[in-house]
Structure formats: structure tokens, C-alpha cells
Design an enzyme around this catalytic site. Sequence first.
Site, PDB file in Angstrom:
ATOM      1  N   LYS A 199     -11.929  14.668  22.820  1.00  0.00           N
ATOM      2  CA  LYS A 199     -12.907  14.304  21.786  1.00  0.00           C
ATOM      3  C   LYS A 199     -12.306  14.383  20.379  1.00  0.00           C
ATOM      4  CE  LYS A 199     -17.168  14.844  24.330  1.00  0.00           C
ATOM      5  NZ  LYS A 199     -16.755  15.331  25.664  1.00  0.00           N
TER       6      LYS A 199
HETATM    7  C1  LIG Z   1     -16.990  14.715  26.868  1.00  0.00           C
HETATM    8  C2  LIG Z   1     -16.062  15.007  27.988  1.00  0.00           C
HETATM    9  C3  LIG Z   1     -15.983  14.170  29.132  1.00  0.00           C
HETATM   10  C4  LIG Z   1     -16.894  12.982  29.346  1.00  0.00           C
HETATM   11  O1  LIG Z   1     -16.664  11.931  28.440  1.00  0.00           O
HETATM   12  P1  LIG Z   1     -17.757  10.779  28.215  1.00  0.00           P
HETATM   13  O2  LIG Z   1     -17.233   9.952  27.113  1.00  0.00           O
HETATM   14  O3  LIG Z   1     -19.039  11.496  27.859  1.00  0.00           O
HETATM   15  O4  LIG Z   1     -17.895  10.043  29.505  1.00  0.00           O
HETATM   16  C5  LIG Z   1     -15.029  14.479  30.110  1.00  0.00           C
HETATM   17  N1  LIG Z   1     -14.225  15.564  29.994  1.00  0.00           N
HETATM   18  C6  LIG Z   1     -14.280  16.390  28.915  1.00  0.00           C
HETATM   19  C7  LIG Z   1     -13.366  17.560  28.852  1.00  0.00           C
HETATM   20  C8  LIG Z   1     -15.195  16.139  27.876  1.00  0.00           C
HETATM   21  O5  LIG Z   1     -15.239  16.970  26.807  1.00  0.00           O
END
Ligand SMILES: *Cc1c(COP(=O)(O)O)cnc(C)c1O
Length: 456
Positions: free
Chosen positions: A109
Amino acid sequence: MKYISTRGESKELGFEEALLRGLAPDGGLYVPSEWPSIDFTKLKNQFYWESAAEILQPFFGDFIDKKELNILTKKAYKSFNTENMTPLIQLDDNKYLLELFHGPTLAFKDFAMLLLAELFDLSLKKRNKNITIIGATSGDTGSAAIEAFKNSKNVNVFIFFPKDRVSEIQKKQMTTTGGDRVFPIEINGTFDDCQNIVKALFNDSSFNNEVSLGAINSINWGRIAAQIVYYFTSFKLLENGPISYSVPTGNFGDILAGWVAKKIGLPINNLLIATNENDILARTLKSGIYSIDKAKATMSPSMDIQISSNFERLLFEAYGRDSSKIKSLMSNLKDNKEFTIDDYALDFIKKDFHAKSISEEDTTSCISDVYKKTGYVLDPHTAVGYAASNSLPSEGSIITLGTAHPAKFPTAVKKSLGTVPEMPDRLKKVMNGDERFSEMNIDLEKIKDFIRSNIV
Ligand SMILES: *Cc1c(COP(=O)(O)O)cnc(C)c1O
């Protein structure tokens, strides 16, 4: 580039407005009015931030020129501590892992949030405006947002997280940054309570105007756009034969970015939606019925999601951009907690996507099998993606997106391997930092007063 709403009842906006608004006023999501095309062979021998500017320029063009965008992407990613921001690790003959966790909060993220913070700053400085970002988090989003915005002068950040429901590491990541304009707030309640607080504040239009609320959740187009880049930069590392991607999925943002990469010119073979036991998308691809179930708590908490919001953007394309269809599906969802996808739209989706749900047990065995075979430690989210990748047809290479560092989820790793993963220095520093946060009850008036008295 202009942006339109998937529900067709909001006016077309430029990139900057779509960025600041997040959600369209008709409840839909913003999508580009047309798809550009990118020649990926031009990206050879570039730094990540150079490719980012090249790929994102057509999407942001009415807001920022190429030269300025190059400066902005370089600045956004300066806190990565590796020369190669996205190492590609080979784990088996045709299986690779793309490590997306070398940013400041050790999860993918960071890629989107760091870029978003720079874009917001640039816009607000130009307009001489301040805004107040509010968000609810069950962990990763909140820490990435607080970290990305901690030095911003024009943005106040208030992040609500549920007491005793985020991990100690995630809490420390939110509470030790020392930023003066960021306010982590521990709510005496659940994640849903936190989300309801955010919704209630957005729906309070006089408060919204008073403090200029902004949203940074994963429906913001700026976040999706940022995630397109690493599909391109990883693809160019493996030029022999077709490449498929397995993507650990919750809100469908990360994998949607993969679909966009394909749409604008990257010859991706399959996109695999890898889910944990919260399998709404796997069920949908099988039956054509999108039906909300109760969310289960799993060892991959960032994927414990009932509604995959960004799926609406794919549906919009699957229905040939017919916004009246999307409006009616979403109104069925609201009234009946489900909708049925027409055959032609489902066929469109299945042309590019496969889906696989992975049980808790299979997640644990994947972590331990991979460790035994290769010595590599997977985090539980990445393990869901890696385990699911066995379900893809075997032609060509498969890249699984490594979405978090295993040290962020020591309990799940310990359950699988009997030991906890080693902490990177960055995380050790966070664990020893001084915490600053506020504790509040679910009391909207008190929360509003708290925000009023702390914003600039
Ligand atoms: C947010 C997140 C996901 C999922 O991603 P999306 O874009 O919501 O599908 C998967 N793994 C981790 C570690 C995350 O923080």
C-alpha cells in the site's frame, strides 16, 4: 484525461478533481473516459520512478506535465530503502514472487499512498487550500496513510482504528511517526464502528464543508493508477513467454490495476484473483451471482472483506460501459445483498480472470512447504496468492505479488513454522518508538470537536 462515474449521474471531471473527491457524488467510482496505450518496450533500463512517470502521464496529463511528474515520482519513492524497489525472486521453475514490501510500512500500500500524498500536496499548494483526510482502518491502510502524509503541511489526517483489533505492529506503525498533523484515534469499538464514523462524518455536509473532508481509501483512482506501474516494471524482467499474475485480493484494487495494465498494452496472460476464506469473488466467477456473506476473521486480515468495492469498475467495462446496468446492479446489492451478472458480462470477465479461494489450513501449509523447499518465508497474504497460483494453467511464468513482509504477521508465521520471522531494522525502530494516539468512544459530537480543535 477526463474521468466519468460508473453510475453515469455525476459530471465528468479532470484528474485533479477526481483525485480530491475520491467517490463520485452519485455513489459511483471514477474511471478514465478512455484508455490510453503504452508501449512497454520503451521502459527498458529505467528507474522505477521514471517508468512511473511515463506510464502515469496520460492519466494525470491535465494536472501535471511530464517534467514535473518525473520530479514528483522520484520524491514520492525516496523513502524506499532499496535501489531495486521491486525485487523479483524465483521460487520454482516457472514461479516468481514480486516483493512489494520494501517501503516504509512494509506492505504494497506504500506504493499508492506515497504517490497520493505528493499529488495531494501539489494540488493543495497550488490552490492554497487545506483538507482533512479521515479514514477507518483494520491495519495496513491506516499505517501507509499516516506514514505517507506525516510531513504534509496542507493535510490533516485522522485515522480511526478499533481497540484491540489491530496487531501491535500495525498500531505502532500508526502511532510512532511523530507527524504533527496526523492523529491516530483508537475507537472503543469494532472496525465496522470505525467505518460507520467515517461514513457519518462524510454524510454530515455542514461538517464536511467546515473542515473540507477528503478520502484516500482504495476507491480513489489515484491509488489504482499508482499500482499499474509495478506490473509493467516486473513484466519487462521476464521477457520469455506468456506471464500471468496471482494477486492476493480483498477490495479488488491491486488486481484491477493489473487488468488496466493489460488494457493499456501489457500482454498479460491470466490474472488470478486469490482470496482467503472470504471468497465472494471466487463464488461470483463460478456462479455469476455476487452475494454478500458474513466476513470471517482469517490470518490474512487485510483481505477479510465482504464487498470488493473496486469490482464495480470491472463490471462497468464488462457491461460495455453501460452505467444504467451498473446502477441497477448496485441497487440490487443494496436491497437484496446480491446481484446476478449477465452471461455476456461474465464471459468478458472470465476471458482475463481466474479465481481461487485458499483455506486457512492451505495457507499455513503453503508457508511451511515453501520454507522447507527454498528457505523463503512468505507472509500469510502472499501465501494465499502463491498457493492459489497452482490452480492456473501451467503455460508460461506466474508472478505472485508479495503484498506484505512476513515480519508484520509474526503470529501466522509462527503457527506455520514454529518460529517468528526476523524483523527488518525499519520495523525494530518502529517497535521502539514513542507512541502518540488518542482514545475515544463512538460519540460523533466529541469526535467532531476533536477534529475541529486539531486541524489547520
Ligand atoms: C490491502 C492488502 C491486500 C488486498 O489488496 P486489495 O487492493 O484490497 O485487493 C492484500 N495484502 C495486503 C498485505 C494488503 O495490505
